[in-house]
Structures are given as structure tokens and as C-alpha cells.
Design a protein around this motif. Structure first.
Motif, PDB file in Angstrom:
ATOM      1  N   VAL A  65       0.835  -1.204   0.000  1.00 54.44           N
ATOM      2  CA  VAL A  65       0.000   0.000   0.000  1.00 54.44           C
ATOM      3  C   VAL A  65       0.869   1.253   0.000  1.00 54.44           C
ATOM      4  O   VAL A  65       0.618   2.199  -0.754  1.00 54.44           O
ATOM      5  N   LEU A  66       1.910   1.267   0.827  1.00 51.08           N
ATOM      6  CA  LEU A  66       2.807   2.421   0.880  1.00 51.08           C
ATOM      7  C   LEU A  66       3.514   2.622  -0.458  1.00 51.08           C
ATOM      8  O   LEU A  66       3.603   3.748  -0.966  1.00 51.08           O
ATOM      9  N   THR A  67       4.003   1.543  -1.060  1.00 52.51           N
ATOM     10  CA  THR A  67       4.671   1.628  -2.367  1.00 52.51           C
ATOM     11  C   THR A  67       3.703   2.126  -3.431  1.00 52.51           C
ATOM     12  O   THR A  67       4.056   2.961  -4.270  1.00 52.51           O
ATOM     13  N   GLY A  68       2.477   1.647  -3.429  1.00 51.74           N
ATOM     14  CA  GLY A  68       1.465   2.107  -4.382  1.00 51.74           C
ATOM     15  C   GLY A  68       1.159   3.583  -4.215  1.00 51.74           C
ATOM     16  O   GLY A  68       1.035   4.323  -5.207  1.00 51.74           O
ATOM     17  N   PHE A  69       1.034   4.045  -2.977  1.00 50.58           N
ATOM     18  CA  PHE A  69       0.775   5.464  -2.704  1.00 50.58           C
ATOM     19  C   PHE A  69       1.933   6.331  -3.212  1.00 50.58           C
ATOM     20  O   PHE A  69       1.713   7.351  -3.863  1.00 50.58           O
ATOM     21  N   ILE A  70       3.158   5.911  -2.929  1.00 49.92           N
ATOM     22  CA  ILE A  70       4.337   6.667  -3.401  1.00 49.92           C
ATOM     23  C   ILE A  70       4.387   6.671  -4.926  1.00 49.92           C
ATOM     24  O   ILE A  70       4.695   7.703  -5.540  1.00 49.92           O
ATOM     25  N   LEU A  71       4.060   5.556  -5.561  1.00 45.19           N
ATOM     26  CA  LEU A  71       4.051   5.480  -7.024  1.00 45.19           C
ATOM     27  C   LEU A  71       3.017   6.435  -7.620  1.00 45.19           C
ATOM     28  O   LEU A  71       3.280   7.098  -8.628  1.00 45.19           O
ATOM     29  N   ILE A  72       1.851   6.530  -6.997  1.00 44.38           N
ATOM     30  CA  ILE A  72       0.824   7.459  -7.479  1.00 44.38           C
ATOM     31  C   ILE A  72       1.306   8.904  -7.356  1.00 44.38           C
ATOM     32  O   ILE A  72       1.140   9.699  -8.286  1.00 44.38           O
ATOM     33  N   ILE A  73       1.912   9.259  -6.239  1.00 41.52           N
ATOM     34  CA  ILE A  73       2.434  10.618  -6.041  1.00 41.52           C
ATOM     35  C   ILE A  73       3.509  10.936  -7.082  1.00 41.52           C
ATOM     36  O   ILE A  73       3.486  12.007  -7.705  1.00 41.52           O
ATOM     37  N   VAL A  74       4.429  10.013  -7.301  1.00 42.74           N
ATOM     38  CA  VAL A  74       5.502  10.228  -8.287  1.00 42.74           C
ATOM     39  C   VAL A  74       4.906  10.383  -9.683  1.00 42.74           C
ATOM     40  O   VAL A  74       5.338  11.245 -10.460  1.00 42.74           O
ATOM     41  N   THR A  75       3.910   9.590 -10.033  1.00 40.45           N
ATOM     42  CA  THR A  75       3.265   9.690 -11.348  1.00 40.45           C
ATOM     43  C   THR A  75       2.589  11.047 -11.523  1.00 40.45           C
ATOM     44  O   THR A  75       2.699  11.668 -12.585  1.00 40.45           O
TER      45      THR A  75
END
Length: 160
Positions: free
Chosen positions: A14-24
Motif C-alpha cells: 500500500v505504501l509503495t502504491g501510494f508513493i508510485l501514485i504521487i511520483v506519477t
């Protein structure tokens, strides 16, 4: 004991997915902003080159010609010549009537469509100017060789 390891793995996903969304989102915003800045920069450079060449040909006098290369960005809706009133170094007024009319000078205006809105960029020229003999230039994105020359007591700019 086995349930705790699964919970930690889920939290990392979940944390990795959230960070990936922010970076995108940051990357997308940067890309769109950079694309718009490039368009405005290309439009400013093209207008500066046309205005400087027109002023130079005007200063050199009749029977002079200058060829310039410009790059027009996509999403230009209009490139047109104008007659404005006022001082080159002061503000410009499109209404030449009345006491505040001032000196009539030429200008080139370019309108860009950016993110659903229209932005106008204008460059003054020391004399009247005519684009493509009809006041408006056909717009094709890309590199163009332009001919800047004297015609009928004004400066004409057209594709070479």
C-alpha cells in the motif's frame, strides 16, 4: 505469528502504491508544464526573430530583404499583423483616435491555445507590417524560412 508477516507485506504494498501514485502525478504535472513552457519559448523566439528582422529591414531602407528561420509550435490559432498606437517603450493602445492616439506602429501578434485557454503574445515593430499579403499567416507547426522585405511603404513577412 504468520498473520503479522502478511500484514507488514500488505502495508509495504500500500505504501509503495501510494508513493508510485504521487511520483506519477508529479511527473505528469512536470511534463505538461514543461511542454507549455517550450511552446511559449518557441513562440517568443519566432516573434522576436520576425520583429527584429522587420526592424532591421526597415532601418536599411527599401529594396532590402532578409531571410530568417523560425520554429512555430503546435496549437497556434492565429498569427496576425496589427497597427497599434503609442510609444514603442510604453503601453500600446489599439484605438488611434483622440488626443492620446500617438504614433501608429506595427505589431505582430500570435495566439496560442494552451490547456483550453488562449494566450496572446505581441511584439511591436517600428513601422507597419503585413503578413502573407492578407494580414494573417497560414499556420503550420515546424521550421519555416521567412522572407522579410519592403513592399508598398511597409514591411512584408511571408514564407520564402
Amino acid at each position: 505469528m504468520f498473520g503479522k508477516k502478511g500484514q507488514v507485506a500488505t502495508e509495504y504494498i500500500v505504501l509503495t502504491g501510494f508513493i508510485l501514485i504521487i511520483v506519477t502525478l508529479v511527473f505528469t504535472y512536470s511534463f505538461v508544464t514543461n511542454t507549455q513552457n517550450i511552446k511559449v519559448s518557441q513562440a517568443n523566439t519566432a516573434l522576436d526573430k520576425m520583429a527584429n528582422a522587420a526592424d532591421l529591414v526597415y532601418a536599411l531602407g527599401p529594396d532590402n530583404v532578409k531571410y530568417i528561420e523560425i520554429v512555430l509550435p503546435r496549437d497556434i490559432s492565429v498569427i496576425q499583423d496589427l497597427v497599434v498606437c503609442g510609444d514603442l517603450d510604453q503601453g500600446h493602445n489599439l484605438d488611434c483616435s483622440g488626443e492620446k492616439g500617438g504614433l501608429k506602429i506595427g505589431a505582430i501578434e500570435m495566439q496560442l491555445s494552451m490547456l483550453g485557454s488562449s494566450t496572446s503574445i505581441r511584439r511591436p515593430i517600428r513601422t507597419e507590417v503585413e503578413l502573407d499579403r492578407d494580414g494573417e499567416m497560414t499556420i503550420l507547426a515546424g521550421r519555416h524560412i521567412m522572407k522579410v522585405y519592403w513592399c508598398e511603404e511597409k514591411i512584408c513577412i511571408e514564407r520564402a
